[in-house]
Write a protein that holds these residues in place. Structure first.
Motif, PDB file in Angstrom:
ATOM      1  N   GLU A   1     -10.427   1.554  -2.967  1.00 27.49           N
ATOM      2  CA  GLU A   1      -9.677   0.729  -3.592  1.00 27.49           C
ATOM      3  C   GLU A   1      -8.723  -0.393  -2.834  1.00 27.49           C
ATOM      4  OE1 GLU A   1      -6.160   2.777  -5.522  1.00 27.49           O
ATOM      5  OE2 GLU A   1      -5.513   1.035  -6.106  1.00 27.49           O
ATOM      6  N   THR A   2      -8.265   0.132  -1.478  1.00 33.96           N
ATOM      7  CA  THR A   2      -7.667  -0.919  -0.332  1.00 33.96           C
ATOM      8  C   THR A   2      -8.637  -1.681  -0.024  1.00 33.96           C
ATOM      9  OG1 THR A   2      -6.057   1.001  -0.162  1.00 33.96           O
ATOM     10  CG2 THR A   2      -6.175  -0.671   1.621  1.00 33.96           C
TER      11      THR A   2
ATOM     12  N   LYS B   1       8.657   9.467  -6.255  1.00 34.44           N
ATOM     13  CA  LYS B   1       7.810   8.080  -6.238  1.00 34.44           C
ATOM     14  C   LYS B   1       9.056   7.195  -5.917  1.00 34.44           C
ATOM     15  CE  LYS B   1       3.574   9.239  -7.867  1.00 34.44           C
ATOM     16  NZ  LYS B   1       2.468   9.004  -7.024  1.00 34.44           N
TER      17      LYS B   1
ATOM     18  N   THR C   1      -1.982  -0.993  -3.820  1.00 35.47           N
ATOM     19  CA  THR C   1      -2.974  -0.315  -3.910  1.00 35.47           C
ATOM     20  C   THR C   1      -2.608   1.158  -3.386  1.00 35.47           C
ATOM     21  OG1 THR C   1      -5.075  -0.103  -2.673  1.00 35.47           O
ATOM     22  CG2 THR C   1      -3.610  -1.246  -1.693  1.00 35.47           C
ATOM     23  N   HIS C   2      -3.367   2.302  -3.929  1.00 32.65           N
ATOM     24  CA  HIS C   2      -3.266   3.441  -3.432  1.00 32.65           C
ATOM     25  C   HIS C   2      -3.470   3.606  -2.030  1.00 32.65           C
ATOM     26  CE1 HIS C   2      -2.992   3.877  -7.509  1.00 32.65           C
ATOM     27  NE2 HIS C   2      -1.816   4.774  -7.477  1.00 32.65           N
ATOM     28  N   ASP C   3      -3.021   4.788  -1.227  1.00 33.39           N
ATOM     29  CA  ASP C   3      -3.705   4.998   0.260  1.00 33.39           C
ATOM     30  C   ASP C   3      -5.202   5.615  -0.164  1.00 33.39           C
ATOM     31  OD1 ASP C   3      -1.325   4.070   1.267  1.00 33.39           O
ATOM     32  OD2 ASP C   3      -0.428   6.223   0.713  1.00 33.39           O
ATOM     33  N   HIS C   4      -6.074   4.747  -0.675  1.00 34.80           N
ATOM     34  CA  HIS C   4      -7.327   5.222  -0.938  1.00 34.80           C
ATOM     35  C   HIS C   4      -8.296   4.262  -0.334  1.00 34.80           C
ATOM     36  CE1 HIS C   4     -10.892   5.304  -3.769  1.00 34.80           C
ATOM     37  NE2 HIS C   4     -10.725   6.638  -3.715  1.00 34.80           N
TER      38      HIS C   4
ATOM     39  N   TYR D   1      -2.790   9.246   6.143  1.00 37.27           N
ATOM     40  CA  TYR D   1      -3.261   8.311   5.079  1.00 37.27           C
ATOM     41  C   TYR D   1      -3.026   6.672   5.468  1.00 37.27           C
ATOM     42  CZ  TYR D   1      -3.655  12.606   2.470  1.00 37.27           C
ATOM     43  OH  TYR D   1      -4.037  13.631   2.400  1.00 37.27           O
TER      44      TYR D   1
ATOM     45  N   THR E   1       0.914  -1.059   0.181  1.00 33.45           N
ATOM     46  CA  THR E   1       0.111  -0.005   0.018  1.00 33.45           C
ATOM     47  C   THR E   1       0.843   1.372  -0.082  1.00 33.45           C
ATOM     48  OG1 THR E   1      -0.234   0.517   2.563  1.00 33.45           O
ATOM     49  CG2 THR E   1      -1.576  -1.411   1.589  1.00 33.45           C
ATOM     50  N   GLY E   2       0.476   2.168  -0.635  1.00 29.35           N
ATOM     51  CA  GLY E   2       1.229   3.613  -0.827  1.00 29.35           C
ATOM     52  C   GLY E   2       0.893   4.248  -2.100  1.00 29.35           C
ATOM     53  N   ASN E   3       0.766   5.458  -1.834  1.00 26.70           N
ATOM     54  CA  ASN E   3       0.660   6.352  -3.185  1.00 26.70           C
ATOM     55  C   ASN E   3       2.004   6.480  -3.926  1.00 26.70           C
ATOM     56  OD1 ASN E   3      -1.989   6.773  -3.004  1.00 26.70           O
ATOM     57  ND2 ASN E   3      -1.987   8.955  -1.906  1.00 26.70           N
ATOM     58  N   GLU E   4       3.069   6.541  -2.991  1.00 24.34           N
ATOM     59  CA  GLU E   4       4.342   6.409  -3.569  1.00 24.34           C
ATOM     60  C   GLU E   4       4.806   5.398  -4.515  1.00 24.34           C
ATOM     61  OE1 GLU E   4       3.415   5.499  -0.676  1.00 24.34           O
ATOM     62  OE2 GLU E   4       5.090   5.047   0.586  1.00 24.34           O
TER      63      GLU E   4
END
Ligand code: AMP
Ligand code: MG
Length: 419
Positions: free
Chosen positions: A234-235, A202, A228-231, A259, A187-190
């Protein structure tokens, strides 16, 4: 906050040994046998020769010696896999190769080296140069394994020797506790998937690979769920994709940040059992059970370990908490990594209030183990994990001075090592 031992006890209390399945024997390496294995045959099946030589009657070799050869008539040759139709009558011998069944009438074998074979051009006759005792140079039928004997017990961890043993009985399959399927999600947007360019800000997703590799190392099957993004939605959705697995491992999203939503989803949609352990690295570990399905479509709780995102923290968290749980699921009894007492080669101060597991190189010199740190111990410094073969344990609020003893958990040694 739970101690390492308390957290591990809770995790082990929530996982069970999986069911057994019958699989081709080569696939069982490292698995636990779920049945006793009995032999339906003798191994070897017949008395056979342990040497290349001549099958003889021992009484025909009485008083034979280098200077007093006993001459016997050679009536046949038999090799491994064949049976001679002839019988060794008094005064005769049959040439025999290693592994060939002992012909009727013979009760011993004289090896080529103790005959005049090398000098003798006449292959209808051989001079025996030593006395042969009854049974000499023979392997008896059932010497290795007797018909009806229990050869391996349920609970045995299968190594190459056990696979060979099972094969020698003619079985091509064995019943073993099946390998857990472990879903792995980063997990993580980066995070960026490998093979793509790296945009500014990133990083590449390395946890997916280190964690999936650990899953494989311990004999389990990774199911890659990706990134998965920190969303939230979605997660939550990705977590649902683990519903048919035996365990879910996520990395990241369990700290205090805005987040860090993994622990919140676990608590809201599933069942959170604990969060945070008195350990460094790896404090924000979350443990719970997600809603899953069993084979018949019924409900089943699937253990979920929410590992911290830092690359070292998640690997250490795996070794301390995930590995024992997986070994229990596989039916193993030994969950403990071997621990050795080593002399610490530098001073380590622990004022974190948590148990410290520092990366170290442990070496044996002149009968003693010595431990040296692999460099900076930041939980993002994965290169220092790569240099290490062990973790040194520094108890809470303790300074270990240079030259003092320290306990070192040997990552590269397997659980079966008996110290
Ligand atoms: P988090 O626990 O989500 O706050 O993550 C902590 C830090 O770990 C992040 O800032 C990243 O630098 C790093 N990190 C998280 N996930 C990964 C990953 N999958 N691969 C590599 N580094 C990661
Ligand atoms: Mg994160």
């Amino acid at each position: 906050m739970l101690t390492v031992e308390e957290a591990l006890e809770k995790i082990l209390g929530e996982v069970d040994t999986l069911e057994a399945e019958s699989v081709p024997i080569l696939d069982t390496l490292g698995q636990v046998l779920a049945e006793d294995i009995r032999s339906k045959i003798n191994v070897p099946p017949l008395d056979n020769s342990a040497m290349d030589g001549y099958a003889v009657r021992s009484e025909d070799t009485r008083n034979a010696g280098e200077k007093t050869p006993k001459y016997l008539k050679v009536i046949d040759t038999v090799m491994a896999g064949s049976i001679s139709k002839k019988e060794v009558a008094p005064g005769t011998a049959i040439r025999i190769m290693t592994g060939a069944p002992i012909p009727a009438g013979a009760n011993g074998v004289v090896q080529f080296e103790h005959t005049d074979e090398a000098k003798n051009k006449d292959n209808t006759r051989v001079g025996v140069l030593e006395e042969i005792r009854p049974g000499q140079n023979m392997r008896k039928a059932g010497e290795d394994i007797k018909t009806g004997a229990t050869i391996l017990r349920k609970g045995t961890v299968i190594r190459p020797a056990e696979i060979g043993l099972i094969a020698s009985l003619g079985y091509n399959k064995a019943r073993v506790i099946r390998r857990p399927v472990v879903a792995v999600l980063s997990t993580g947007n980066e995070l960026v998937e490998l093979g793509n360019p790296l945009p500014e800000g990133k990083i590449y997703d390395s946890n997916l690979y280190s964690i999936a590799a650990l899953v494989k190392k311990y004999g389990c099957v990774p199911k890659i769920l990706g990134i998965t993004h920190d969303h939230e939605a979605e997660t939550a959705d990705k977590i649902k994709q683990a519903q048919d697995a035996d365990m879910l491992l996520t990395t990241g999203g369990v700290s205090m940040g805005d987040y860090d939503i993994v622990k919140d989803i676990l608590a809201r949609d599933h069942k959170m059992i604990f969060w945070q352990v008195k350990v460094k690295p790896g404090k924000p570990l979350a443990f719970g059970k997600i809603k899953g399905r069993d084979k018949n479509g019924g409900e089943r709780g699937i253990p979920h370990l929410g590992l911290p995102g830092n690359p070292v923290s998640c690997m250490v968290g795996f070794e301390l908490f995930v590995r024992p749980a997986l070994l229990k699921m596989m039916g193993k009894k030994n969950y403990d990594k071997p621990i050795v007492t080593a002399i610490m080669e530098e001073t380590i101060k622990n004022d974190s209030g948590r148990r410290l597991y520092d990366r170290a190189v442990v070496e044996k010199r002149e009968g003693h183990y010595y431990a040296q740190l692999t460099g900076p111990q930041g939980s993002g410094v994965l290169s220092s994990m790569s240099l290490a073969n062990g973790l040194v344990l520094i108890p809470e609020e303790k300074t270990i001075k240079k030259g003092e003893n320290v306990q070192a958990l040997m990552l590269d040694w397997n659980e079966e090592v008996n110290l």
